[in-house]
Write a protein that holds these residues in place. Structure first.
Motif, PDB file in Angstrom:
ATOM      1  N   SER A   1       0.896  -1.066  -0.130  1.00 58.59           N
ATOM      2  CA  SER A   1       0.022  -0.027  -0.090  1.00 58.59           C
ATOM      3  C   SER A   1       1.248   1.280   0.006  1.00 58.59           C
ATOM      4  O   SER A   1       0.361   2.631  -0.736  1.00 58.59           O
ATOM      5  CB  SER A   1      -1.132   0.066   1.422  1.00 58.59           C
ATOM      6  OG  SER A   1      -0.338  -0.144   2.535  1.00 58.59           O
ATOM      7  N   ASN A   2       2.044   1.371   0.298  1.00 60.73           N
ATOM      8  CA  ASN A   2       2.784   2.674   0.854  1.00 60.73           C
ATOM      9  C   ASN A   2       3.758   2.096  -0.142  1.00 60.73           C
ATOM     10  O   ASN A   2       4.617   2.830  -0.149  1.00 60.73           O
ATOM     11  CB  ASN A   2       3.002   2.699   2.219  1.00 60.73           C
ATOM     12  CG  ASN A   2       4.090   1.345   2.821  1.00 60.73           C
ATOM     13  OD1 ASN A   2       4.284   0.029   2.053  1.00 60.73           O
ATOM     14  ND2 ASN A   2       5.030   1.416   3.430  1.00 60.73           N
ATOM     15  N   GLY A   3       4.064   1.984  -1.755  1.00 58.19           N
ATOM     16  CA  GLY A   3       5.132   1.695  -2.754  1.00 58.19           C
ATOM     17  C   GLY A   3       4.087   1.089  -3.617  1.00 58.19           C
ATOM     18  O   GLY A   3       3.048   1.446  -4.484  1.00 58.19           O
ATOM     19  N   LEU A   4       5.529   0.526  -4.411  1.00 54.87           N
ATOM     20  CA  LEU A   4       4.875   0.276  -5.536  1.00 54.87           C
ATOM     21  C   LEU A   4       4.663  -1.645  -6.084  1.00 54.87           C
ATOM     22  O   LEU A   4       3.429  -2.002  -5.815  1.00 54.87           O
ATOM     23  CB  LEU A   4       5.643   0.227  -7.206  1.00 54.87           C
ATOM     24  CG  LEU A   4       5.213  -0.345  -8.089  1.00 54.87           C
ATOM     25  CD1 LEU A   4       3.918   0.437  -9.022  1.00 54.87           C
ATOM     26  CD2 LEU A   4       6.750   0.300  -9.075  1.00 54.87           C
ATOM     27  N   PHE A   5       5.708  -2.080  -5.112  1.00 57.81           N
ATOM     28  CA  PHE A   5       5.455  -3.215  -4.957  1.00 57.81           C
ATOM     29  C   PHE A   5       6.426  -3.959  -4.181  1.00 57.81           C
ATOM     30  O   PHE A   5       7.405  -2.795  -3.274  1.00 57.81           O
ATOM     31  CB  PHE A   5       5.950  -4.210  -5.878  1.00 57.81           C
ATOM     32  CG  PHE A   5       6.977  -4.459  -6.645  1.00 57.81           C
ATOM     33  CD1 PHE A   5       8.151  -5.152  -5.877  1.00 57.81           C
ATOM     34  CD2 PHE A   5       7.359  -3.315  -7.553  1.00 57.81           C
ATOM     35  CE1 PHE A   5       9.764  -4.888  -7.110  1.00 57.81           C
ATOM     36  CE2 PHE A   5       8.809  -3.347  -7.947  1.00 57.81           C
ATOM     37  CZ  PHE A   5       9.615  -4.136  -7.435  1.00 57.81           C
TER      38      PHE A   5
ATOM     39  N   SER B   1       9.737 -11.332  -2.970  1.00 60.66           N
ATOM     40  CA  SER B   1      10.096 -11.990  -1.369  1.00 60.66           C
ATOM     41  C   SER B   1      11.331 -12.246  -0.868  1.00 60.66           C
ATOM     42  O   SER B   1      10.831 -12.311  -0.256  1.00 60.66           O
ATOM     43  CB  SER B   1      10.147 -13.394  -2.992  1.00 60.66           C
ATOM     44  OG  SER B   1      10.483 -13.421  -3.611  1.00 60.66           O
ATOM     45  N   ASN B   2      12.010 -11.100  -1.610  1.00 61.48           N
ATOM     46  CA  ASN B   2      13.190 -10.844  -0.396  1.00 61.48           C
ATOM     47  C   ASN B   2      12.909 -10.104   0.662  1.00 61.48           C
ATOM     48  O   ASN B   2      14.447 -10.009   1.452  1.00 61.48           O
ATOM     49  CB  ASN B   2      15.194 -10.827  -1.694  1.00 61.48           C
ATOM     50  CG  ASN B   2      14.784 -11.784  -1.933  1.00 61.48           C
ATOM     51  OD1 ASN B   2      14.892 -12.964  -1.753  1.00 61.48           O
ATOM     52  ND2 ASN B   2      15.171 -11.925  -3.430  1.00 61.48           N
ATOM     53  N   GLY B   3      11.902  -9.602   0.055  1.00 56.67           N
ATOM     54  CA  GLY B   3      11.680  -8.209   1.619  1.00 56.67           C
ATOM     55  C   GLY B   3      12.390  -6.751   0.392  1.00 56.67           C
ATOM     56  O   GLY B   3      11.675  -6.030   1.754  1.00 56.67           O
ATOM     57  N   LYS B   4      13.083  -7.267  -0.538  1.00 54.34           N
ATOM     58  CA  LYS B   4      13.000  -5.520  -1.615  1.00 54.34           C
ATOM     59  C   LYS B   4      11.942  -4.685  -1.499  1.00 54.34           C
ATOM     60  O   LYS B   4      10.541  -5.442  -2.322  1.00 54.34           O
ATOM     61  CB  LYS B   4      14.116  -5.580  -2.196  1.00 54.34           C
ATOM     62  CG  LYS B   4      14.197  -3.877  -3.086  1.00 54.34           C
ATOM     63  CD  LYS B   4      15.028  -4.583  -3.732  1.00 54.34           C
ATOM     64  CE  LYS B   4      15.828  -3.451  -4.928  1.00 54.34           C
ATOM     65  NZ  LYS B   4      16.660  -3.999  -5.886  1.00 54.34           N
ATOM     66  N   GLN B   5      11.646  -3.487  -0.963  1.00 52.06           N
ATOM     67  CA  GLN B   5      10.481  -2.758  -1.534  1.00 52.06           C
ATOM     68  C   GLN B   5      10.934  -1.852  -2.557  1.00 52.06           C
ATOM     69  O   GLN B   5      12.037  -0.704  -2.150  1.00 52.06           O
ATOM     70  CB  GLN B   5       9.855  -2.351  -0.606  1.00 52.06           C
ATOM     71  CG  GLN B   5       8.469  -1.295  -0.555  1.00 52.06           C
ATOM     72  CD  GLN B   5       7.932  -1.112   0.544  1.00 52.06           C
ATOM     73  OE1 GLN B   5       7.805  -1.897   2.662  1.00 52.06           O
ATOM     74  NE2 GLN B   5       7.096  -0.052   1.032  1.00 52.06           N
ATOM     75  N   SER B   6       9.650  -1.139  -4.109  1.00 49.13           N
ATOM     76  CA  SER B   6      10.104  -0.380  -4.298  1.00 49.13           C
ATOM     77  C   SER B   6       8.955   1.234  -4.036  1.00 49.13           C
ATOM     78  O   SER B   6       8.031   0.366  -3.610  1.00 49.13           O
ATOM     79  CB  SER B   6       9.866  -0.993  -5.732  1.00 49.13           C
ATOM     80  OG  SER B   6      10.161  -0.197  -7.270  1.00 49.13           O
ATOM     81  N   SER B   7       9.713   1.973  -3.902  1.00 52.39           N
ATOM     82  CA  SER B   7       8.787   2.813  -3.432  1.00 52.39           C
ATOM     83  C   SER B   7       8.061   3.894  -4.945  1.00 52.39           C
ATOM     84  O   SER B   7       8.368   3.490  -5.559  1.00 52.39           O
ATOM     85  CB  SER B   7       9.663   4.096  -3.296  1.00 52.39           C
ATOM     86  OG  SER B   7      10.825   4.777  -4.595  1.00 52.39           O
TER      87      SER B   7
END
Length: 252
Positions: free
Chosen positions: A158-162, A165-171
């Motif tokens: 909800s607070n980013g793009l995606f 599975s490795n825990g890396k979040q794309s803003s």
């Protein structure tokens, strides 16, 4: 064609087929002479699109076809006539029916064994024209086996793009917010031009300012598209298999 189809459908009669739509063009050109000024393949392409829409409706895949909205992007499609070069691509130009050779910036070059099937011309809100050409080519069967151990799963956040599975979040970059002030100024100027009212005729200054507003919207859309292309390319180069899921990812 859609108007005639709605009338016969309302009376319980059978709607015309794709070929019957094209047969009706001969009589319609006598009734409406301006139809002869239009590329004939563009007219048959519109009939093909309408027939496909009716096929989807009767197969219960979509709703009853509707007229295009007035504010939709202006576009039309021309088909390549087999054995001719009514549509062609050259060095710095595109050849189109009724228009001839039009100067253009070619972004991608086709291979020599690709054959042109159709060309779609569209005009964006900023006034620029684009041509998208459809090619047909033989693609040999891919026998490559991907390494399934080098895989990644992507999930919505909800607070980013995606998030993967490795825990890396794309803003999710806020491109609209960055251009909001400039867009608001341009829209205020537009509201003061003659033609902003519903019953007013559009003045030249209104059209000019409207294209400036469209240019800002186009800039924001290009920023978003560029960001998505860069992220998808990064994932494709790093992993052999990528999976998009709506289920929560299991993380340690």
């Amino acid at each position: 064609m859609l108007g005639l189809s709605k009338e016969v459908y309302a009376h319980g009669e059978k709607i015309c087929s794709r070929n019957q739509f094209n047969y009706l063009l001969t009589n319609l050109k006598k009734e409406y002479p301006w139809l002869s000024e239009v590329d004939v393949t563009a007219l048959t392409a519109a009939n093909d699109a309408l027939a496909s829409s009716f096929s989807g409706f009767f197969a219960k895949r979509s709703g009853f076809p509707k007229f295009h909205k007035k504010k939709s992007v202006a576009s039309y499609t021309s088909k390549r006539i087999q054995g001719s070069k009514n549509i062609d691509l050259g060095a710095g130009f595109v050849k189109l029916p009724k228009l001839g050779s039009v100067k253009a910036k070619i972004h991608r070059r086709p291979k020599n064994d690709w054959s042109i099937k159709s060309a779609t011309v569209s005009q964006e809100l900023d006034g620029k024209y684009y041509v998208s050409i459809l090619f047909e080519f033989f693609q040999p069967e891919n026998s490559y086996d991907a390494d399934t151990t080098n895989a990644v799963a992507l999930d919505y956040v909800s607070n980013g793009l995606f998030i993967d599975s490795n825990g890396k979040q794309s803003s999710n970059h806020k491109y609209y917010c960055e251009s909001y002030a400039r867009l608001a100024r341009a829209q205020r100027k537009l509201s003061r031009k003659k033609g902003s009212g519903k019953s007013e005729s559009k003045s030249k200054n209104y059209i000019k300012q409207l294209r400036k507003v469209g240019k800002i919207h186009r800039h924001i859309a290009n920023q978003r598209r560029d960001n998505l292309h860069k992220l998808s390319t990064e994932i494709a180069n790093q992993y052999m298999v990528s999976v998009i899921t709506n289920m929560p990812l299991l993380r340690s």
